[in-house]
Design an enzyme around this catalytic site. Structure first.
Site, short mmCIF file in Angstrom:
data_model
loop_
_atom_site.label_atom_id
_atom_site.label_comp_id
_atom_site.label_asym_id
_atom_site.label_seq_id
_atom_site.Cartn_x
_atom_site.Cartn_y
_atom_site.Cartn_z
N CYS A 56 -12.98 -5.95 1.41
CA CYS A 56 -13.69 -5.03 2.30
C CYS A 56 -12.99 -4.85 3.64
O CYS A 56 -12.17 -5.66 4.05
CB CYS A 56 -15.08 -5.56 2.60
SG CYS A 56 -16.07 -5.83 1.14
N GLY B 212 -10.92 -0.95 0.91
CA GLY B 212 -12.01 -0.80 -0.05
C GLY B 212 -12.34 0.67 -0.25
O GLY B 212 -12.53 1.40 0.73
N ASN C 56 -17.04 -9.43 4.60
CA ASN C 56 -15.77 -9.40 3.86
C ASN C 56 -15.48 -10.83 3.42
O ASN C 56 -15.38 -11.72 4.25
CB ASN C 56 -14.67 -8.88 4.80
CG ASN C 56 -13.27 -9.06 4.22
OD1 ASN C 56 -12.31 -9.18 4.98
ND2 ASN C 56 -13.12 -9.06 2.94
N GLY C 57 -15.41 -11.05 2.11
CA GLY C 57 -15.09 -12.40 1.65
C GLY C 57 -15.90 -12.80 0.44
O GLY C 57 -16.59 -11.98 -0.17
N TYR D 298 0.38 -7.39 1.35
CA TYR D 298 -0.13 -6.12 0.84
C TYR D 298 -1.41 -5.63 1.51
O TYR D 298 -1.55 -4.43 1.74
CB TYR D 298 -0.38 -6.27 -0.67
CG TYR D 298 -1.01 -5.07 -1.32
CD1 TYR D 298 -0.30 -3.89 -1.46
CD2 TYR D 298 -2.33 -5.12 -1.78
CE1 TYR D 298 -0.88 -2.78 -2.06
CE2 TYR D 298 -2.92 -4.01 -2.37
CZ TYR D 298 -2.19 -2.84 -2.51
OH TYR D 298 -2.76 -1.76 -3.09
#
Ligand code: SF4
Length: 466
Positions: free
Chosen positions: A8, A36, A110-111, A251
């Site tokens: 995210c 995302g 996020n996670g 990335y």
């Protein structure tokens, strides 16, 4: 494409002034869209009122001008999602918004929590119910349950119960909160605009877009509370070593972002230079697998004094993707997405540079197609070490049996892809290229050396069984 996927992107804004925040959140989310693409959402608060909306799709599809118009207030958060726990459906989109003892709270996450199954089971046994199948709902539920009279106390109690890699942004009692896990696995940075508005974001690109200067990173195990008095910091856990996700440099992050003060672009260029320094042979041209291999291909070309050329044409107008594509569908998508410029590759000895190999299917097809188009030799260079282990901290990783490097040696991968030679960067070279101290980087997907104990397998749809 054959990539690991970040879960995210997060954004949060605190302003002393009531203003239109919808456009700002929208623009910041667009800058984070690479993190995302499944769903997008935002929530804006002012004086006891929370406006929120989320839906499936890209930011531009979810929010048009009319949809953004009501998002006025002084505190706002936004989210773009790629699912790693819970399927891609609207009920799992974020922000999550709940009514609780102190009013309305909104959260973006996020996670991944590695102990989500136990906590959720216990809450369900205790009579609580859930409306989503993501682990994020556990966090907002726990905060609401633990709230007595202090937001910080409720957050701290919640953080003492959850384990994993996470960054969170919350709106609670009119304040903005930013939180990072005790290892700082997932990124979160603080910025400030010349007008004095504070911004929290997954990446510095979103700060720049909003005209904010970087103030600092949210630290490992830190809660920042932002209100009209500025930033108030609470360290809730200082016992763990910093372990920032190394794959952000490979990335996930945009190349124009900085992490820990390091330029992601420059790190990628340096990784390409390192790959070139190891090659004794000289090739006719070097090319990137678009777009992720571009900075390292530039580094390779500069270091080896080889011509950098475009050999792939990337079609940007591909709408449909397959959730679990068959091999045939994958090949069809790849052909639609990348075509080869035959005249450039004919009779050439080519080096192609990409950032990573996950399942290896894309690289195999590209090598095959390049040779079919007339390339004399195809040499593959990968600017990350082999991905041999799954990630449990917010990244959508295939199980170990689908990770090519977990099952084949480098020589066998070379044979599998059909490349004339194939080389990965080593873990030591990766650290050298990134330029940050080894001990502050997580490299577990390369080494298996996880910063905390992890479950045996990662099951993205674990809560769909309830
Ligand atoms: S295991 Fe890999 S992808 Fe996961 S947090 Fe560590 S470096 Fe990042």
């Amino acid at each position: 494409m054959d990539k690991l996927h970040e879960e995210c992107g997060l954004i949060g804004i605190y302003s002393k002034e009531y203003q239109h925040l919808g456009d700002k959140l929208h623009d910041a989310l667009i800058s984070l869209q690479h993190r995302g693409q499944e769903s997008a959402g935002m929530a804006v608060y002012h004086d006891g009122v929370m406006i929120h909306y989320k839906n499936m799709g890209l930011v531009r599809d979810v929010f048009d001008e009319e949809r953004l118009r009501p998002f006025n207030g002084n505190v706002g958060i936004g989210h773009v999602r790629y699912s790693t726990v819970g399927s891609a459906e609207r009920r799992n989109a974020q922000p999550l918004v709940v009514e609780f003892k102190a009013g309305t709270m909104a959260l973006v996450h996020n996670g991944n929590l590695i102990n989500a199954v136990e906590i959720r089971k216990k809450l369900i046994d205790d009579g609580f119910s859930f409306t989503s199948t993501s682990d994020s709902e556990i966090i907002i539920k726990l905060i609401a349950i633990h709230y007595k009279s202090s937001a910080i106390a409720a957050i701290k109690q919640t953080l003492s119960e959850i384990k994993g890699g996470f960054a969170l942004i919350l709106i609670m009692e009119g304040k903005l909160y930013g939180i990072r896990d005790p290892y700082a696995l997932r990124p979160l940075v603080i910025g400030k605009t010349p007008k004095g508005d504070y911004v929290l974001a997954s990446e510095t690109v979103a700060l720049e877009l909003l005209g904010a200067e970087v103030v600092r990173e949210v630290e490992k195990g830190e809660i920042v509370e932002i209100d009209e008095n500025g930033i108030n910091s609470t360290i809730y856990d200082d016992s763990k070593p910093k372990s920032l996700c190394g794959f952000e440099f490979v990335y996930f992050s945009r190349p124009d972002s900085d992490l820990e003060g390091k330029s992601v672009y420059e790190a990628r260029v340096e990784l390409g230079r390192i790959l070139a320094r190891r090659d004794k042979d000289k090739y006719d041209l070097v090319a990137a697998v678009p777009d992720s291999g571009v900075p390292s291909a530039i580094g390779y070309a500069m270091e080896s004094n080889t011509v950098l050329s475009s050999v792939f044409y990337k079609n940007k107008y591909i709408g449909r993707t397959f959730i679990d594509p068959t091999q045939e569908q994958r090949e069809r998508m790849l052909r639609l997405k990348l075509s080869i410029m035959k005249e450039v590759v004919k009779n050439k000895r080519i080096v192609i540079v990409d950032d990573s190999i996950v399942r290896g299917t894309t690289m195999k097809d590209l090598v095959h197609d390049l040779k079919k188009a007339g390339a004399k030799e195809v040499h593959v260079r990968i600017s990350s070490p082999p991905v041999k282990f799954s990630c449990f901290f917010g990244i959508d990783t295939p199980t170990k049996k689908s990770l090519l490097a977990a099952n084949l040696t480098e020589k066998e991968i070379e044979e599998y892809t059909g490349a004339d030679s194939l080389r990965f960067i080593t873990t030591e070279e990766f650290i050298e290229g990134v330029g940050l101290p080894e001990e502050i980087l997580c490299k577990a997907c390369f080494t298996g050396d996880y910063p905390m104990e992890v479950p045996k397998t990662h099951n993205k749809y674990v809560f769909e069984k309830y």
